[in-house]
Design a protein around this motif. Structure first.
Motif, PDB file in Angstrom:
ATOM      1  N   THR A  35       0.832  -1.202   0.000  1.00  0.00           N
ATOM      2  CA  THR A  35       0.000   0.000   0.000  1.00  0.00           C
ATOM      3  C   THR A  35       0.870   1.257   0.000  1.00  0.00           C
ATOM      4  O   THR A  35       0.515   2.253  -0.632  1.00  0.00           O
ATOM      5  CB  THR A  35      -0.986   0.025   1.186  1.00  0.00           C
ATOM      6  N   GLY A  36       2.019   1.205   0.679  1.00  0.00           N
ATOM      7  CA  GLY A  36       2.936   2.346   0.659  1.00  0.00           C
ATOM      8  C   GLY A  36       3.460   2.615  -0.736  1.00  0.00           C
ATOM      9  O   GLY A  36       3.570   3.772  -1.172  1.00  0.00           O
TER      10      GLY A  36
ATOM     11  N   GLY B 196       0.384   9.539  -5.313  1.00  0.00           N
ATOM     12  CA  GLY B 196       0.575  10.920  -4.860  1.00  0.00           C
ATOM     13  C   GLY B 196       0.668  11.953  -5.972  1.00  0.00           C
ATOM     14  O   GLY B 196      -0.107  12.922  -6.001  1.00  0.00           O
TER      15      GLY B 196
ATOM     16  N   GLU C 119       0.683   4.133  -2.711  1.00  0.00           N
ATOM     17  CA  GLU C 119       0.479   5.512  -2.265  1.00  0.00           C
ATOM     18  C   GLU C 119       1.519   6.438  -2.900  1.00  0.00           C
ATOM     19  O   GLU C 119       1.199   7.553  -3.317  1.00  0.00           O
ATOM     20  CB  GLU C 119       0.557   5.586  -0.742  1.00  0.00           C
ATOM     21  N   GLN C 120       2.775   5.984  -3.007  1.00  0.00           N
ATOM     22  CA  GLN C 120       3.815   6.785  -3.651  1.00  0.00           C
ATOM     23  C   GLN C 120       3.499   7.024  -5.124  1.00  0.00           C
ATOM     24  O   GLN C 120       3.731   8.100  -5.652  1.00  0.00           O
ATOM     25  CB  GLN C 120       5.175   6.103  -3.533  1.00  0.00           C
TER      26      GLN C 120
ATOM     27  N   LEU D 162      -8.240  10.572   0.739  1.00  0.00           N
ATOM     28  CA  LEU D 162      -8.953   9.581   1.558  1.00  0.00           C
ATOM     29  C   LEU D 162     -10.259  10.165   2.092  1.00  0.00           C
ATOM     30  O   LEU D 162     -11.278   9.478   2.136  1.00  0.00           O
ATOM     31  CB  LEU D 162      -8.064   9.085   2.700  1.00  0.00           C
TER      32      LEU D 162
ATOM     33  N   HIS E  29      -2.629  12.831  -0.538  1.00  0.00           N
ATOM     34  CA  HIS E  29      -3.202  11.493  -0.352  1.00  0.00           C
ATOM     35  C   HIS E  29      -4.195  11.485   0.808  1.00  0.00           C
ATOM     36  O   HIS E  29      -5.277  10.890   0.704  1.00  0.00           O
ATOM     37  CB  HIS E  29      -2.100  10.456  -0.121  1.00  0.00           C
ATOM     38  N   ASP E  30      -3.853  12.131   1.923  1.00  0.00           N
ATOM     39  CA  ASP E  30      -4.765  12.163   3.071  1.00  0.00           C
ATOM     40  C   ASP E  30      -6.070  12.886   2.728  1.00  0.00           C
ATOM     41  O   ASP E  30      -7.149  12.470   3.141  1.00  0.00           O
ATOM     42  CB  ASP E  30      -4.099  12.820   4.280  1.00  0.00           C
TER      43      ASP E  30
END
Length: 165
Positions: free
Chosen positions: A37-38, A45, A41-42, A60, A56-57
């Motif tokens: 998931t990391g 972004g 996410e990268q 969400l 990203h936050d």
């Protein structure tokens, strides 16, 4: 223009089962899931910045709101669902509101309660960007190797067996 997701380097492969002998299978699978998931996410972004202009936050938060056909969510519930401190969420909501993607309003009958909802602009941008974002996630998931997939299936045996919940 180059695809921003392509500029993110691949992460090194996860340790093999023999190298991770000290880790119980569940913990190893959890670590692989976090690494996967990391990595996604990268990759996501820069695409989020280009398509929606959000972090990203913040994305969400938009995802939670986009899944609500009946309107918005209380800020306390968003904080619970995302596991984020309320103070950090307040800042993220303010950024989204400044961009015109969400609205805030008091909850009827609760002077301290605040509900957040997507604006029409937020819905439109989210709908337009969704195919690109889904493609980015899918390309990240396609990079998961067989050993990593097998370890993650250990966390969700019903998925590995093809059963539905």
């Amino acid at each position: 223009m180059a695809d921003p997701a392509e500029s993110v380097p691949d992460l090194p492969p996860c340790p093999s089962a023999s190298e991770a002998a000290l880790l119980p299978a569940e913990l190893r699978a959890w670590m692989i899931l976090l690494a996967t998931t990391g990595s996604i996410e990268q990759r996501l972004g820069p695409v989020l910045k280009d398509t929606l202009g959000v972090s990203h936050d913040e994305f969400l938060v938009l995802c939670l709101l986009a899944g609500r056909a009946d309107g918005g969510l209380r800020m306390t519930r968003i904080a619970e669902l995302l596991g984020r401190p309320k103070t950090r969420l307040t800042y993220q909501i303010a950024c989204l509101q400044h961009a015109g993607l969400v609205t805030r309003r008091s909850v009827c009958g609760d002077k301290r309660g605040v509900e957040v909802a997507l604006t029409e602009k937020g819905r439109r941008l989210f709908t337009e960007a969704s195919p690109t974002l889904a493609d980015t996630v899918n390309s990240g998931l396609a990079r998961i190797g067989a050993e990593e997939r097998e370890a993650m299936y250990g966390l969700l045996p019903e998925v590995a067996g093809g059963e539905t919940a």
